[in-house]
Design a protein around this motif. Sequence first.
Motif, mmCIF file in Angstrom:
data_model
loop_
_atom_site.group_PDB
_atom_site.id
_atom_site.type_symbol
_atom_site.label_atom_id
_atom_site.label_comp_id
_atom_site.label_asym_id
_atom_site.label_seq_id
_atom_site.Cartn_x
_atom_site.Cartn_y
_atom_site.Cartn_z
ATOM 1 N N THR A 208 0.832 -1.205 0.000
ATOM 2 C CA THR A 208 0.000 0.000 0.000
ATOM 3 C C THR A 208 0.866 1.255 0.000
ATOM 4 O OG1 THR A 208 -1.756 -1.157 1.193
ATOM 5 C CG2 THR A 208 -1.793 1.250 1.261
ATOM 6 N N LYS A 211 2.341 2.214 -3.362
ATOM 7 C CA LYS A 211 1.373 2.857 -4.256
ATOM 8 C C LYS A 211 1.281 4.349 -3.941
ATOM 9 C CE LYS A 211 -1.408 -1.330 -4.888
ATOM 10 N NZ LYS A 211 -2.702 -1.995 -4.591
ATOM 11 N N SER A 215 2.195 7.321 -6.542
ATOM 12 C CA SER A 215 1.230 8.381 -6.807
ATOM 13 C C SER A 215 1.871 9.753 -6.596
ATOM 14 C CB SER A 215 0.007 8.226 -5.899
ATOM 15 O OG SER A 215 -0.927 9.263 -6.119
#
Length: 225
Positions: A208, A211, A215
């Motif tokens: 997680t 990511k 981003s």
Amino acid sequence: MFKKPLPLIAYTLFIVVISSLITTAYIHYFVVGANSGDDGAPALTSISDERIKKSPIKEENAIVEIFSYGCHYCAINEKNVKELEAQLPPGSKLVRLHIGNPQNSGLSAYAPLFATLSVMGLEDKYRESAYRAIIKERLDLSDPAQLGQWLQDNGIDRTDYRSVSQSQDVKELMAYMTAVSEYYQVNATPSFIVNKKWLAQQDSDFSTFSKKLLSLLKDDSPLEP
């Protein structure tokens, strides 16, 4: 059998209180602390455009990992960081820098080792061995004698190492790592600096978290919750 209940009750209460304190401390430092910034610092912070312009970081479009050979979490994240690197979009890169300070104290004690191995072109090859020696074998690789033995055990020429460690390239890399660490006030490892703007510390499982880093790199924004 029940002639002296008060000492027994007092002892029982003492054990309960101590157990509670230990449990509270464990939760605070190992559960909460593992998922937030050091000393309660936020897991994600950004700096202003003006400060970005003055950032000492040389690399553009990059994720910079600030780590330490003495950091347990850095060691167990090695595979995860390599997987993150493989997911980077074209034109971007992941840069590893050892945390540094002028005194080479604390987790920065092993910055000279990282800098010297990097200039020798050997850092990636011997990174796992350095982690193992410092974290698992409790060796102090900032100590010349223990470092010399480690170099010998790993087949690294000690004369070459000493010569390179005094080179201008190593001095410049040491100064660079210290400048980046101090400019971004990095006091916990691993920390990740994204596009010179974002300072992120892991606050979730790495899948997680990676990511979020991607981003920030591609969209200049954390993932929506």
